[in-house]
Design an enzyme around this catalytic site. Structure first.
Site, PDB file in Angstrom:
ATOM      1  CB  ALA A 199      -1.050  -0.048   1.162  1.00  0.00           C
ATOM      2  CG  ASP A 200       4.104   1.329   2.608  1.00  0.00           C
ATOM      3  OD1 ASP A 200       2.642   0.319   2.869  1.00  0.00           O
ATOM      4  OD2 ASP A 200       4.721   1.417   3.569  1.00  0.00           O
ATOM      5  CB  ALA A 201       4.111   1.112  -3.834  1.00  0.00           C
TER       6      ALA A 201
END
Length: 755
Positions: A199-201
């Site tokens: 998700a951070d991407a």
């Protein structure tokens, strides 16, 4: 922007800093003079007075209050970073100046602050960092690392500096990496693994791609990122919870909380919401997929306000607040930022969401440590963990800055989307915010200083400046023509500046054929027809050709079609003995009409041999009406013998990683259609040839072309239509749309439609 007084101070500070570092960096002489890395300026280490920090959860701080907090935290973080040595290896750095994602997330916030701050030091610091890393990105050692979203995060800083300064070299390394990534993001076959698998991407890379499209005018970056974003959402978005899992591991039983429930990480969902805000700042208002992102953003906003704690923060584990009851700020800063941003940009209801923003902002300010950094920051990781009140992180301070800027803007009117890039800085501002590298340590004493100054003057005087050619930027989008030249019209131009090309276009399509000058220069060139991809209603070919590389999409279209030795989009030849015999380039031309409702011209092709059996030559008339996707061509082929000819009209074959395209042969209606395999960068072109069905002998192909064969009498004119479409243009989005449109056209010989 900067006031004149602050600008003057900035220039003075720059000169002082350069002077201070002109000699070698000596050992620390006192507690008040810390050892500095070369290039670090003492001004960055000056203490910043602590302002009164608003902690009233029921009150919206004034703009001045919010800006004072932001300036204080930003300056404190710069001071902390500048005081540490710069490490050779940057991958695991958590607090130093670096090119990794940890530092880059601070630069994102600091760069937004530098747009509105009167203090030039923030931008000066950011410029020094970018210069130190040569505007490059990490991850060159392997294919997977070349695709790593974390290493693209710093690209936002480079895009910001380019937008403000227009220096092409600032953007070139980043653009090269994104160009390398686009085909992988655009892959046609679905794969078990994702590129943006966590998700951070979605915070790190997609906004950089969207912004590259906004800066250059080339939509390929946005479209490629859109594809991978949706792949990630399909795997990680949980509609029932209106939240994202951090990655696919958190679907299984081994990654659940003590109650056996799925874990929804606060900072992981914060990355997504913050990334959506930054993404939507660059996505065009008319982008076909925009509502998909607005919808997810609004669903997440509605969900996270349900999960806010009484103290104004959000729990580290969103659905299990008791698992880690400690205060945690690194997720909360994203929610304050994203919610305030949504109010400011008209996506969220102010009355509903503002109380959550003010509560969150007050809570964050209660965790500003005595040194000016944000405490209670969860360390780097991939799931909720216990957090110490004294822990800090660059990603938290960077996003605190973004949050504070949005809180400040809540005192003003709503803002529109997409967000315009910042205006170009003046030469004075650039000078004030660009550190001068210190002289070599050997430059000591007045005589050596004078010699060095003379050397630098000579360097400037003797170095070739590419600006002398007055060529357009290789980065900038194509500027629209003046308003009085944006009227749709059909035009044709003979272009001796382009080796005698003939260019014609209307409000839907653009084409060209090649003339005698190119024939002399490039012996392989011939009588194939080129097609240009186009997405504006006014003529654009001449302006596109002014760029050194017109095969790059700058917002209005491009020439990415390769005619090669083939027939291109409707060139012809004589089919004899199972072989295609073709002419060279046109030899003479006549323009009959241009600039109005129709472009009309004609060309002659010199005699060419058909094996040893005969010689033929051709005159062809072209007509492209305004509002039509089809050029009408009337050909008269003469021969030195009277026997009938088999004329082959062709479309060049294509093959790439996406296959060989789709060919449709329709003898009954006299049609040959080809939908090309998608280009990873530019999409697909559709080509159609329409002829009189009564003349069709059949179909054939050779190594380079799909062909429709006609029975032709020498000296007797015959007419056919050539049409084209681009799925990134204005009229057709898919093969199905284009082929349905072609099928709706009357047969050649009946009255044509004006389409």
């Amino acid at each position: 922007m900067f006031s004149h007084s602050r600008l003057a101070l900035g220039l003075s500070a720059a000169l002082l800093a350069t002077t201070a570092l002109a000699g070698p960096v000596m050992a620390q002489s006192s507690a008040q003079a810390p050892l500095l890395s070369p290039g670090v300026e003492r001004a960055w280490l000056e203490p910043t007075p602590r302002p009164a920090l608003s902690t009233d959860p029921a009150r919206l701080p004034s703009r001045a209050e919010a800006m004072a907090a932001v300036e204080y935290v930003a300056a404190s973080q710069i001071k902390a970073m500048a005081a540490e040595p710069i490490a050779l290896s940057t991958g695991s750095n958590l607090s130093q100046m670096s090119s990794n994602w940890v530092a880059a997330t601070f630069y994102i916030g600091a760069a937004r602050l530098a747009r509105v701050s009167d203090d030039p030091e923030t931008l000066r610091f950011l410029t020094a960092v970018a210069e130190h890393y040569n505007y490059s990105v990490r991850g060159a050692r392997s294919g997977p690392t070349m695709l790593n979203a974390d290493d693209i995060t710093i690209g936002d800083l480079y895009e910001e500096l380019y937008a403000r300064r227009g220096q092409e070299g600032v953007l070139l390394p980043l653009r090269q990496r994104l160009d390398w990534q686009v085909p992988h993001l655009n892959r046609s076959a679905e794969t078990p693994q994702l590129i943006w698998w966590w998700a951070d991407a979605l915070y790190m890379a997609p906004p950089v791609f969207a912004r590259m499209s906004a800066i250059t005018g080339d939509p390929k970056y946005l479209l490629a990122a859109d594809k991978e974003w949706r792949r990630t959402a399909e795997r990680l978005w949980v509609p029932e919870q209106r939240l994202f899992l951090r990655d696919e591991r958190f679907k299984d039983d081994r990654h659940r909380n003590a109650r056996g429930e799925h874990i929804y990480w606060s900072r992981g969902n914060g990355w997504v919401m913050g990334g959506l805000a930054r993404w939507l700042e660059s996505v065009p208002a008319d982008f076909a997929g925009r509502e998909f992102y607005v919808d997810i953003y609004r669903q997440m906003a509605g969900r996270v306000i349900e999960l806010q704690r009484e103290d104004g923060l959000w729990p580290a584990s969103l659905l299990d607040p008791d698992a880690f009851p400690q205060a945690e700020t690194s997720g909360s800063v994203f929610y304050v930022y994203a919610l305030a941003w949504g109010i400011n940009h008209g996506l969220l209801d102010r009355a509903t969401y503002l109380p959550h923003v003010t509560r969150g902002w007050a809570a964050l300010n209660r965790h500003v440590l005595p040194g000016g950094l944000i405490g209670a920051t969860q360390k780097t990781g991939d799931m909720p963990v216990a957090t110490d009140p004294g822990e800090v992180g660059l990603y938290t301070t960077g996003t605190y800055i973004l949050a504070g800027l949005e809180v400040a803007d809540l005192n003003g009117p709503p803002q529109s989307l997409p967000q315009a890039e910042p205006a170009r800085d003046t030469a004075e501002v650039i000078a004030a915010t660009t550190p001068t590298p210190p002289a070599p340590v050997t430059v000591v004493g007045p005589e050596e200083v004078r010699r060095r100054e003379a050397e630098m003057r000579a360097t400037r005087a003797l170095s070739y400046d590419p600006a002398q050619l007055n060529r357009p930027s290789t980065v900038e989008p194509l500027a629209p023509p003046p308003a009085d030249q944006q009227t749709p019209r059909a035009v044709v131009r003979f272009a001796p500046d382009r080796l005698d090309d003939l260019l014609w276009e209307n409000d839907r399509v653009a084409h060209r054929i090649y003339g005698p000058a190119l024939e002399a220069r490039e012996p392989p060139s011939g009588s194939g027809i080129d097609v240009w991809a186009k997405r504006v209603r006014w003529p654009y070919m001449d302006r596109q050709l002014k760029f050194p590389n017109y095969h790059v999409d700058r917002g209005e279209g491009l020439d990415y079609y390769d005619v090669g030795r083939g027939r291109g989009t409707g060139g012809l030849g004589v089919w004899y003995d199972n072989k295609l015999w073709t002419s060279r380039n046109f030899s003479t031309y006549r323009i009959e009409e241009t600039g109005g409702d129709v472009a009309r011209f004609s060309v002659d092709y010199r005699p060419w041999p058909v094996d040893v059996a005969r010689r033929v030559w051709e005159t062809r008339e072209f007509s492209l009406p305004l509002g039509s996707s089809f050029t009408r061509m009337t050909s008269t082929i003469q021969s030195d013998t009277a026997e009938p000819l088999t004329v082959a009209i062709g479309i060049s074959k294509r093959r790439n990683d996406n296959g060989a395209g789709f060919v449709t042969r329709d003898r009954e209606n006299g049609r040959l259609m080809f939908w090309e395999p998608a280009s990873a960068d530019h999409g697909s072109l559709g080509i159609a040839i329409l002829v009189d069905p009564a003349m069709v002998e059949g179909f054939a192909e050779d190594a380079e072309n799909y062909l429709i064969l006609l029975r032709v009498t020498p000296g007797r004119p015959f007419t056919y239509l050539m049409g084209s479409a681009w799925d990134r243009g204005l009229d057709f989005n898919s093969r199905a749309e284009w082929e349905a449109f072609v099928a709706s056209q009357p047969r050649v010989g009946s009255r044509p439609r004006a389409h």
